[in-house]
Design a protein around this motif. Structure first.
Motif, PDB file in Angstrom:
ATOM      1  N   GLN A  19       0.859  -1.184   0.000  1.00  0.00           N
ATOM      2  CA  GLN A  19       0.000   0.000   0.000  1.00  0.00           C
ATOM      3  C   GLN A  19       0.898   1.238   0.000  1.00  0.00           C
ATOM      4  OE1 GLN A  19      -2.251   0.977   3.596  1.00  0.00           O
ATOM      5  NE2 GLN A  19      -4.060   1.237   2.293  1.00  0.00           N
ATOM      6  N   TYR A  23       4.673   0.951   0.455  1.00  0.00           N
ATOM      7  CA  TYR A  23       5.091   0.252   1.674  1.00  0.00           C
ATOM      8  C   TYR A  23       4.311  -1.055   1.784  1.00  0.00           C
ATOM      9  CZ  TYR A  23       7.501   4.462   3.142  1.00  0.00           C
ATOM     10  OH  TYR A  23       8.355   5.532   3.212  1.00  0.00           O
ATOM     11  N   GLY A  31       3.098  -4.459   4.325  1.00  0.00           N
ATOM     12  CA  GLY A  31       2.854  -5.001   5.649  1.00  0.00           C
ATOM     13  C   GLY A  31       2.518  -6.473   5.491  1.00  0.00           C
ATOM     14  N   MET A  56      -4.371  -7.711   9.128  1.00  0.00           N
ATOM     15  CA  MET A  56      -3.021  -7.157   9.127  1.00  0.00           C
ATOM     16  C   MET A  56      -2.349  -7.455  10.466  1.00  0.00           C
ATOM     17  SD  MET A  56      -2.525  -6.011   6.165  1.00  0.00           S
ATOM     18  CE  MET A  56      -0.940  -5.242   6.397  1.00  0.00           C
ATOM     19  N   THR A  74       1.063  -6.531  10.807  1.00  0.00           N
ATOM     20  CA  THR A  74       2.033  -5.451  10.949  1.00  0.00           C
ATOM     21  C   THR A  74       1.465  -4.226  10.209  1.00  0.00           C
ATOM     22  OG1 THR A  74       3.262  -5.955   8.926  1.00  0.00           O
ATOM     23  CG2 THR A  74       3.997  -7.049  10.955  1.00  0.00           C
ATOM     24  N   PRO A  75       1.920  -3.053  10.578  1.00  0.00           N
ATOM     25  CA  PRO A  75       1.493  -1.876   9.816  1.00  0.00           C
ATOM     26  C   PRO A  75       2.224  -1.825   8.461  1.00  0.00           C
ATOM     27  CG  PRO A  75       2.976  -1.246  11.577  1.00  0.00           C
ATOM     28  CD  PRO A  75       2.726  -2.712  11.735  1.00  0.00           C
ATOM     29  N   PHE A  76       1.776  -0.961   7.585  1.00  0.00           N
ATOM     30  CA  PHE A  76       2.428  -0.752   6.294  1.00  0.00           C
ATOM     31  C   PHE A  76       3.639   0.145   6.523  1.00  0.00           C
ATOM     32  CE2 PHE A  76      -2.005  -1.583   5.166  1.00  0.00           C
ATOM     33  CZ  PHE A  76      -1.840  -2.582   4.225  1.00  0.00           C
ATOM     34  N   LYS A  77       4.780  -0.435   6.856  1.00  0.00           N
ATOM     35  CA  LYS A  77       5.945   0.384   7.168  1.00  0.00           C
ATOM     36  C   LYS A  77       7.226  -0.106   6.487  1.00  0.00           C
ATOM     37  CE  LYS A  77       7.151  -1.933  11.508  1.00  0.00           C
ATOM     38  NZ  LYS A  77       7.396  -1.745  12.924  1.00  0.00           N
TER      39      LYS A  77
END
Length: 173
Positions: free
Chosen positions: A153, A156, A158, A166, A168-171
């Protein structure tokens, strides 16, 4: 269950102990003894639970006596099962029956770890004990789905679990 004497078949009521065939009044323990040479360990444990109800798992003395009688021909299985009864494994597993699958799996791993640590068992023996009793309790193979997928997304990514949630976050780039 199927009576070896009269060939009558019935489904024992849940959590109710039966000592005799409802048709011919033959002794159930005697029937289980006759089956012990032909059935697998898992099937014998399943039949014990069917015949005597789940409450037998909470009565260590009675369960140990039944196991000692039925597994006289198989010393290895007898030792493992009697050890599991002494360590209270059947009643511990019965206590987590109502839990969600993921929580139940975590608790099963905890019980297995305690078996290895407290009873000084090798991992394979502890796993076999858990496997025997979970089969007898009618639990499906309970390996949690640890798979994940990468979700992108806005440049990034995740990670999402098998259910699409989800984790993990989109990082990550």
């Amino acid at each position: 269950m199927k009576c070896t004497k009269c060939q009558g078949e019935w489904n024992p009521p849940a959590n109710i102990s039966l000592n005799k065939c409802p048709f011919c009044q033959a002794d159930i323990l005697h029937m289980l003894n006759e089956q012990s040479a032909t059935f697998s360990t898992e099937d014998l444990l399943t039949n014990i639970i069917k015949a005597y109800g789940c409450n037998v798992l909470q009565n260590q003395q009675r369960l140990a006596a039944i196991i000692a009688d039925l597994f006289a021909h198989d010393q290895k299985a007898k030792r493992l099962l009697l050890l599991s009864v002494r360590e209270n494994i059947p009643s511990q597993l019965l206590a987590i029956t109502a839990n969600q699958q993921a929580d139940r799996h975590t608790r099963m791993l905890s019980i297995q770890h305690r078996l290895r640590e407290d009873a000084f068992l090798i991992e394979e023996a502890a796993l076999q004990i858990i496997s025997l009793w979970t089969y007898a309790l009618g639990w499906k193979e309970e390996q949690p789905d640890d798979s994940f997928q990468i979700v992108w997304q806005s440049a990034y990514c995740g990670f999402a679990n098998a259910q699409g949630q989800m984790i993990t976050p989109f990082k990550y780039d």
